[in-house]
Design an enzyme around this catalytic site. Sequence first.
Site, PDB file in Angstrom:
ATOM      1  N   HIS A  19     -84.415  43.182  18.047  1.00 22.78           N
ATOM      2  CA  HIS A  19     -85.661  42.969  18.805  1.00 22.78           C
ATOM      3  C   HIS A  19     -85.615  43.668  20.170  1.00 22.78           C
ATOM      4  O   HIS A  19     -86.339  43.291  21.075  1.00 22.78           O
ATOM      5  CB  HIS A  19     -85.977  41.475  18.958  1.00 22.78           C
ATOM      6  CG  HIS A  19     -86.442  40.841  17.671  1.00 22.78           C
ATOM      7  ND1 HIS A  19     -87.774  40.670  17.351  1.00 22.78           N
ATOM      8  CD2 HIS A  19     -85.750  40.354  16.629  1.00 22.78           C
ATOM      9  CE1 HIS A  19     -87.872  40.089  16.164  1.00 22.78           C
ATOM     10  NE2 HIS A  19     -86.667  39.899  15.696  1.00 22.78           N
ATOM     11  N   GLY A 103     -87.809  42.920   1.913  1.00 25.60           N
ATOM     12  CA  GLY A 103     -87.949  41.727   2.739  1.00 25.60           C
ATOM     13  C   GLY A 103     -86.618  41.145   3.154  1.00 25.60           C
ATOM     14  O   GLY A 103     -86.474  39.939   3.307  1.00 25.60           O
ATOM     15  N   ASP A 153     -86.498  51.192  12.815  1.00 24.32           N
ATOM     16  CA  ASP A 153     -86.362  51.370  11.367  1.00 24.32           C
ATOM     17  C   ASP A 153     -86.750  52.773  10.933  1.00 24.32           C
ATOM     18  O   ASP A 153     -86.079  53.408  10.125  1.00 24.32           O
ATOM     19  CB  ASP A 153     -87.263  50.368  10.618  1.00 24.32           C
ATOM     20  CG  ASP A 153     -86.873  48.940  10.885  1.00 24.32           C
ATOM     21  OD1 ASP A 153     -85.900  48.717  11.626  1.00 24.32           O
ATOM     22  OD2 ASP A 153     -87.557  48.037  10.353  1.00 24.32           O
TER      23      ASP A 153
END
Length: 352
Positions: A19, A103, A153
């Site tokens: 994050h 996921g 990513d």
Amino acid sequence: MADAFSAKAPGRVNLIGEHTDYNGGMVLPAALSVGLAVALSPRDDDTVAVTSGGYEAPAIRNLSDDAVGEWSDPVVGAVREAKNIGLLNGGATLDVQSSIPEGSGLSSSAALIVAILKAARAAGGGTQSDVELAVAARRVENDYMGVPCGIMDQMAVALATPGTAMALDTKHLEYDLIPLPISHELVVVHSGLTRKLTDGRYAARKVECDATKAHFGTNDLCLLQVEQIEQEELDPVAKRRALHCATEQARVWTAIDALKAGDIAALGQAMNESHISMRDLFEMSLPEIDALVASAQELGAAGARLTGGGFGGCIVACVAKETREAWLEQLLARHPQAGFIDAISGEANGKA
Ligand code: ADP
Ligand code: MG
């Protein structure tokens, strides 16, 4: 039918720096050996027709379709983006084959979108760099999918090379490729719990960070000083989020230095401390994942932590090569719902 153009992208594991990529910070992802391949044939009409090994029925969509929560959404978004940047004139027929679990925090969505953009670049004779395609792929997630992710990513799957970690400054898009250890493997183990970035909890953290940024008048929570945050009169939740960002930034630099120096103990310690910060300050872990990380550490990993966006998915552990097999066996015996995904090192691309 028009010729098919192929492109591949690997999954990625983030070794440390979670994050931080939408808070002006550093990240340290590495390419996995699991990956995704796309074959794309341009079409004259606006149809997007896609088959995927992971899904029984093909999806037939239109370029003008909004994201509707279907598996084919990222495909429509990527083809639309490819058209917007001049790589395609219309839709496309595509086939997707992937060994990246979805996921799970290993960036299957970014790999899918980047691979489609690379195939479209080949089809359209485009001159965009891989960095430009990574930025375009982020737009698909942010603007089309509505996932407020950072750039990690997309950069990782577009540019990382096997056997190295990518020390990426997400504020300036500058990076360094650093060889992974030879003596140890970075082992990716799935917790058995999947999550979707679209499920809201990731977005909630982004909103909290945005409010904290407004308080400090900066876009770069990772660049704040820890003392400054501690002294600030601030909502406790905002304070925890900011403290995670600032301390995680320091840990990424520790990990980069440790990798360069071959100091596995320091790398492992940074990973362990990162997990505590994700658990207690950013509050993005789950009890089952904390238990899996604790077992990984107890069973002898030099370091272990949750990896990816959080609330499920995978852990990454740094384990001595010669002990990995026994370590994994004991770990999976304790946590039957968990599963081995990949192991990478500086020597080979995890296939050893
Ligand atoms: P992650 O990127 O961490 O794997 P996301 O929730 O961001 O998880 O992305 C998962 C989505 O990416 C899936 O719901 C699907 O839309 C798309 N996707 C991933 N892999 C494939 C695949 N093999 N075929 C088709 N769509 C895929
Ligand atoms: Mg994703």
